[in-house]
Write a protein that holds these residues in place. Structure first.
Motif, PDB file in Angstrom:
ATOM      1  N   UNK A 182      56.541 -20.528 189.669  1.00 30.48           N
ATOM      2  CA  UNK A 182      57.095 -21.306 190.790  1.00 30.48           C
ATOM      3  C   UNK A 182      58.016 -22.407 190.261  1.00 30.48           C
ATOM      4  N   UNK A 183      57.594 -23.090 189.187  1.00 28.43           N
ATOM      5  CA  UNK A 183      58.421 -24.161 188.610  1.00 28.43           C
ATOM      6  C   UNK A 183      59.725 -23.610 188.045  1.00 28.43           C
ATOM      7  N   UNK A 184      59.694 -22.336 187.620  1.00 29.35           N
ATOM      8  CA  UNK A 184      60.909 -21.722 187.086  1.00 29.35           C
ATOM      9  C   UNK A 184      61.803 -21.191 188.202  1.00 29.35           C
ATOM     10  N   UNK A 185      61.353 -21.293 189.447  1.00 28.69           N
ATOM     11  CA  UNK A 185      62.194 -20.902 190.568  1.00 28.69           C
ATOM     12  C   UNK A 185      61.792 -19.604 191.253  1.00 28.69           C
ATOM     13  N   UNK A 186      60.681 -19.010 190.805  1.00 25.80           N
ATOM     14  CA  UNK A 186      60.228 -17.777 191.439  1.00 25.80           C
ATOM     15  C   UNK A 186      59.277 -18.123 192.577  1.00 25.80           C
ATOM     16  N   UNK A 187      59.497 -17.550 193.749  1.00 30.18           N
ATOM     17  CA  UNK A 187      58.707 -17.959 194.905  1.00 30.18           C
ATOM     18  C   UNK A 187      57.323 -17.318 194.898  1.00 30.18           C
ATOM     19  N   UNK A 188      56.281 -18.174 194.875  1.00 30.04           N
ATOM     20  CA  UNK A 188      54.924 -17.632 194.823  1.00 30.04           C
ATOM     21  C   UNK A 188      54.337 -17.430 196.209  1.00 30.04           C
ATOM     22  N   UNK A 189      55.070 -17.829 197.234  1.00 37.61           N
ATOM     23  CA  UNK A 189      54.493 -17.700 198.565  1.00 37.61           C
ATOM     24  C   UNK A 189      55.089 -16.544 199.357  1.00 37.61           C
ATOM     25  N   UNK A 190      55.405 -15.475 198.653  1.00 37.75           N
ATOM     26  CA  UNK A 190      55.947 -14.288 199.289  1.00 37.75           C
ATOM     27  C   UNK A 190      55.022 -13.121 198.923  1.00 37.75           C
ATOM     28  N   UNK A 191      55.382 -11.919 199.350  1.00 34.07           N
ATOM     29  CA  UNK A 191      54.552 -10.765 198.994  1.00 34.07           C
ATOM     30  C   UNK A 191      54.502 -10.598 197.482  1.00 34.07           C
ATOM     31  N   UNK A 192      55.676 -10.761 196.839  1.00 36.04           N
ATOM     32  CA  UNK A 192      55.724 -10.692 195.381  1.00 36.04           C
ATOM     33  C   UNK A 192      54.851 -11.792 194.781  1.00 36.04           C
ATOM     34  N   UNK A 193      54.940 -12.979 195.394  1.00 34.99           N
ATOM     35  CA  UNK A 193      54.174 -14.122 194.918  1.00 34.99           C
ATOM     36  C   UNK A 193      52.686 -13.885 194.997  1.00 34.99           C
ATOM     37  N   UNK A 194      52.243 -13.239 196.087  1.00 32.76           N
ATOM     38  CA  UNK A 194      50.813 -12.953 196.231  1.00 32.76           C
ATOM     39  C   UNK A 194      50.356 -12.043 195.103  1.00 32.76           C
ATOM     40  N   UNK A 195      51.221 -11.081 194.739  1.00 35.57           N
ATOM     41  CA  UNK A 195      50.890 -10.183 193.623  1.00 35.57           C
ATOM     42  C   UNK A 195      50.844 -10.979 192.317  1.00 35.57           C
ATOM     43  N   UNK A 196      51.770 -11.933 192.173  1.00 36.26           N
ATOM     44  CA  UNK A 196      51.779 -12.762 190.955  1.00 36.26           C
ATOM     45  C   UNK A 196      50.492 -13.569 190.852  1.00 36.26           C
TER      46      UNK A 196
END
Lengths: 222, 255
Positions: A182-196
């Motif tokens: 998330x700090x690097x700019x990847x959104x953790x609150x999306x479907x991809x984020x849930x997988x992360x």
């Protein structure tokens, strides 16, 4: 380089978080390497494979260089982490009388400084047992790394401390993994984020279980 | 008509320099259909009648859209409900005989003016630093002359629903303003009208945010959970991306 900015990028809040994220991801890759090497201890060959691996780690010039980079990575992560935590405390000089943080955030996310500091103290103990004594105090001439491992883990106190530290490490990784992205700019609150988030949790469990298996193995089978 | 009686522990502070303390008030026979602020109005009417100083709290529209109100009620920003400002929380959300702690937003960047009112001009200064677009004067442009994909318009609109109340700062364990700044940066960075100042904006707004003394984001998600407009944490990731792109990616122009 932008002429608009007045502050050096790694002195800004977002820059500092990027340092935490990048060093954190680097330390995660170290954990993977460290665990894969250590699992040789469970081979049941009286440490033959593990000692060969330990010798390689002690003598290879490439590992010498990586060791320095690793130390720098740890240093940046720890110093920046403590600096951020102190800044964050200063940002709220008067605390709430009643604060129900459990309603809005996970325990892991609020516990990062403390899980980090616990792992840091364990790291110092761990380095003393398996690194400094061998490298600098001549223990390497007296016993092999495998013998050191067996002797150390036969102490139930050390094994228990080790296992507790691994649980704290899992707490740290569970939030740290997704937070770094998330700090690097990847959104953790999306479907991809849930997988992360799921991958992060699975990873923290695997790391914790893998490292914990080693003292348990020596406590139970030797 | 149901009524309840509650005990209030309210933060009272005469001025910015006063040390402040909790005072206890009893709110008797409160209609459960009253809003939390209407309950405070009743308490204040009684205080005035007794010749005492009423509790100072900020409010304006009382419809949950202006962003003026903001109280830390029983350990939660804007009280116990999700996606709601405190003016839209009603007394039916509380139990008879309950003790309710009412505190102001706590942050170094939000100094207390009086009682429950904090100075949120730090937000204004962040907006002044870059939260604007340049528009030519003259008659308004035909609305559909600039095509904007629906998905982009929706994301920008969701970010634009931020009312700047400061609950994100209040709820964050680090008193970080990242959700607010990210909503403002997202709102303008996604739209074509915001492109002219896109990189300058994010650099300036983040610098001002840091200068105001807000804490750093540790991605706990407390802001999103307590935001009365449910502004998404994805905006913070976008802010990180916009900022790092502005600072670290070489460009041939500097805007």
């Amino acid at each position: 380089m932008s002429t608009i900015a007045k502050t050096a990028v790694f002195s800004t809040s977002i820059g500092k978080k990027l340092v935490m994220a990048l060093t954190g991801i680097f330390l995660i890759t170290f954990l993977i390497v460290h665990l894969s090497g250590n699992l040789l201890l469970l081979k049941g060959d009286n440490g033959e494979a593990f000692n060969a691996y330990a010798r390689f780690m002690e003598t290879s010039p490439l590992i010498r260089i990586l060791e320095l980079i690793l130390a720098v990575g740890f240093l940046f992560h720890i110093v920046m982490g403590i600096r951020l935590a102190l800044e964050n405390r200063r940002a709220r000089p008067i605390r709430y009388q009643v604060n129900k943080a459990t309603e809005n955030s996970t325990f892991y996310s609020r516990f990062m400084v403390w899980s980090g500091i616990t792992v840091l103290f364990f790291l110092l103990l761990h380095l003393w047992n398996f690194f400094f004594q061998h490298r600098f105090l001549g223990l390497g001439a007296k016993e092999t790394m495998y013998e050191t491992v067996v002797r150390t883990f036969k102490e139930p106190i050390y094994s228990i401390v080790y296992i507790i530290a691994m649980v704290f490490l899992a707490f740290h990784l569970n939030h740290g993994f997704q937070s770094a992205l998330q700090s690097s700019g990847l959104q953790i609150n999306t479907n991809l984020g849930k997988r992360i988030k799921s991958i992060g949790m699975l990873f923290s469990i695997v790391i914790c279980a893998g490292f914990t298996a080693i003292p348990l193995y020596f406590l139970i089978f030797t | 008509m149901a009524t309840i009686s509650v005990t209030l522990k309210v933060w009272r502070q005469k001025s910015r320099n006063d040390s402040g303390r909790f005072e206890t008030y009893f709110a008797k026979d409160i209609n459960t259909e009253m809003s939390f602020l209407e309950m405070l109005d009743v308490v204040n009417e009684n205080l005035i009648r007794e010749g005492k100083e009423p509790i100072a709290f900020e409010h304006d529209c009382r419809e949950g859209i202006c962003g003026s109100c903001g109280l830390y009620v029983n350990g939660r920003a804007h009280g116990p409900l999700k996606g709601t400002t405190i003016c839209q929380v009603h007394m039916r959300s509380f139990k008879d005989g309950e003790t309710i702690y009412v505190e102001p937003w706590r942050a170094k960047a939000f100094p207390i003016i009086k009682d429950l009112i904090v100075d949120r001009s730090a937000f204004d200064r962040i907006i002044q630093a870059g939260g604007f677009i340049s528009v030519d004067t003259g008659s308004a442009v035909e609305a559909n002359s600039i095509p904007i994909p629906k998905a982009i318009a929706d994301l920008a609109f969701e970010a634009a629903t931020c009312i700047g109340c400061g609950a994100c700062v209040a709820a964050c364990k680090n008193a970080s303003a990242m959700l607010f700044v990210s909503a403002k940066v997202t709102h303008l960075a996604l739209l074509p009208q915001g492109q002219a100042e896109r990189y300058r904006r994010v650099i300036k707004m983040v610098e001002q945010m840091d200068a105001e003394g807000f804490g750093n984001c540790s991605n706990t998600g407390a802001c999103e959970a307590e935001c009365p407009k449910s502004i998404s944490l994805t905006n913070i990731a976008r802010l990180n991306r916009e900022y790092l792109a502005a600072r670290l990616v070489p460009r041939q122009y500097d805007n």
